[in-house]
Design an enzyme around this catalytic site. Structure first.
Site, PDB file in Angstrom:
ATOM      1  N   HIS A   7      14.755 -33.636  14.251  1.00  0.00           N
ATOM      2  CA  HIS A   7      13.648 -34.377  14.769  1.00  0.00           C
ATOM      3  C   HIS A   7      12.273 -35.039  14.455  1.00  0.00           C
ATOM      4  O   HIS A   7      11.702 -34.401  14.156  1.00  0.00           O
ATOM      5  CB  HIS A   7      13.306 -33.997  16.155  1.00  0.00           C
ATOM      6  CG  HIS A   7      13.297 -34.818  17.450  1.00  0.00           C
ATOM      7  ND1 HIS A   7      12.059 -34.834  17.987  1.00  0.00           N
ATOM      8  CD2 HIS A   7      13.590 -35.843  17.489  1.00  0.00           C
ATOM      9  CE1 HIS A   7      11.560 -35.362  18.470  1.00  0.00           C
ATOM     10  NE2 HIS A   7      12.434 -35.966  18.476  1.00  0.00           N
ATOM     11  N   GLU A  34      17.404 -37.144  12.491  1.00  0.00           N
ATOM     12  CA  GLU A  34      17.164 -37.923  13.591  1.00  0.00           C
ATOM     13  C   GLU A  34      16.337 -38.881  13.200  1.00  0.00           C
ATOM     14  O   GLU A  34      14.479 -38.060  12.932  1.00  0.00           O
ATOM     15  CB  GLU A  34      17.160 -37.268  15.234  1.00  0.00           C
ATOM     16  CG  GLU A  34      16.626 -38.382  17.082  1.00  0.00           C
ATOM     17  CD  GLU A  34      14.968 -38.826  16.654  1.00  0.00           C
ATOM     18  OE1 GLU A  34      15.240 -39.453  17.174  1.00  0.00           O
ATOM     19  OE2 GLU A  34      14.556 -38.464  15.918  1.00  0.00           O
ATOM     20  N   ASP A  36      13.774 -42.743  14.825  1.00  0.00           N
ATOM     21  CA  ASP A  36      13.597 -43.314  15.364  1.00  0.00           C
ATOM     22  C   ASP A  36      13.315 -45.201  14.617  1.00  0.00           C
ATOM     23  O   ASP A  36      12.609 -45.088  13.855  1.00  0.00           O
ATOM     24  CB  ASP A  36      12.293 -43.407  16.442  1.00  0.00           C
ATOM     25  CG  ASP A  36      12.608 -42.224  17.164  1.00  0.00           C
ATOM     26  OD1 ASP A  36      13.399 -42.237  17.954  1.00  0.00           O
ATOM     27  OD2 ASP A  36      11.719 -41.455  16.725  1.00  0.00           O
ATOM     28  N   HIS A  49       8.304 -43.705  16.299  1.00  0.00           N
ATOM     29  CA  HIS A  49       8.547 -43.662  17.228  1.00  0.00           C
ATOM     30  C   HIS A  49       7.859 -44.373  18.749  1.00  0.00           C
ATOM     31  O   HIS A  49       8.307 -44.800  19.717  1.00  0.00           O
ATOM     32  CB  HIS A  49       7.950 -42.007  18.111  1.00  0.00           C
ATOM     33  CG  HIS A  49       8.492 -41.667  19.139  1.00  0.00           C
ATOM     34  ND1 HIS A  49       8.232 -41.837  20.211  1.00  0.00           N
ATOM     35  CD2 HIS A  49       9.415 -41.335  19.653  1.00  0.00           C
ATOM     36  CE1 HIS A  49       8.343 -40.856  21.222  1.00  0.00           C
ATOM     37  NE2 HIS A  49       9.515 -41.280  21.157  1.00  0.00           N
TER      38      HIS A  49
END
Length: 238
Positions: A7, A34, A36, A49
């Site tokens: 993450h 993952e 963003d 993020h």
């Protein structure tokens, strides 16, 4: 196979969503990452993020969208983590794709709320095509309209539908959305056996977030999840 996503990279070992964090995740042997994406003022895809720099420097006012990529690159986001990472800047998506092997699955989350980025879907897909990264990839978002736009532009791309709050029969909502949803990404707080079973009965993979406890991870695997998003190398490591 249970697929566990690092993450925002290995964010306990390096500043989140930075090249060092992604490299550390790769060093752990992770099979999935993952990250963003947002757009800068000059429409470059930057990995971040939050929509502001407040996490890194409270003296910088404005949102990511208010700065060009050159200005974003001048912001030190590493020192707040530790002196070891002093001078580290937010990367572009291109920079991440350069270091991420094709056999590592990517989850690219479009951060479209509270800022709505016109054309981010088109710009994102163009970048992914340039690097031949439309396979072994899932594009996710809490903004389900953004997912619809991705589907219109690239019908074969895997879509992940993010949910924060509990909603009634999320699996039915996803099925009735008209989208070719591959996976449902629920908050792990309310993910129980019934939720997982209903999602899977309707043809969806289930990837809860953010699962950092090994005990909780093992419980979710017992429920039948297909993977998780985690900050813990003991969970996402190979």
């Amino acid at each position: 196979m249970v697929l566990n996503f690092a993450h925002r990279g290995s964010l306990t070992e390096a500043p989140e969503n930075t090249l060092p964090a992604f490299q550390k995740a790769l060093d752990h042997g992770t099979k999935a990452i993952e990250l963003d994406v947002q757009l800068t003022k000059d429409d470059r895809l930057v990995i971040c993020h939050n929509h502001t720099f407040s996490k890194y420097n409270r003296e910088i006012n404005g949102r990511i969208r208010d700065f060009t990529i050159d200005q974003v690159k001048q912001v030190d986001v590493g020192s707040v983590f530790s002196e070891e990472f002093k001078g580290v800047a937010l990367p572009t998506l291109e920079e991440v794709l350069e270091i991420c092997p094709l056999d590592v699955k990517l989850n690219v989350e479009i951060k479209n709320i509270p800022v709505i980025y016109p054309r981010i879907e088109e710009i994102l897909l163009d970048c992914l095509r340039k690097y031949d990264r439309l396979d072994n990839l899932v594009i996710s978002s809490f903004d389900h309209v953004a997912l619809e736009k991705v589907q219109q532009l690239a019908p074969d791309v895997e879509l992940g539908m993010l949910f924060y709050y509990r909603i009634l029969r999320a699996w039915e909502y996803a099925k009735d959305s008209g989208l070719n949803i591959t996976s449902i990404h629920p908050n792990n707080v309310y993910t129980d056996r019934k939720f997982v079973e209903k999602c899977k009965e309707n043809g969806f993979n289930v990837y809860p977030y953010t699962v950092n406890s090994v005990k909780r991870y093992e419980e979710l695997v017992d429920f039948g999840v297909d993977g998780v998003f985690s900050n813990n190398p003991a969970v996402f490591g190979g």
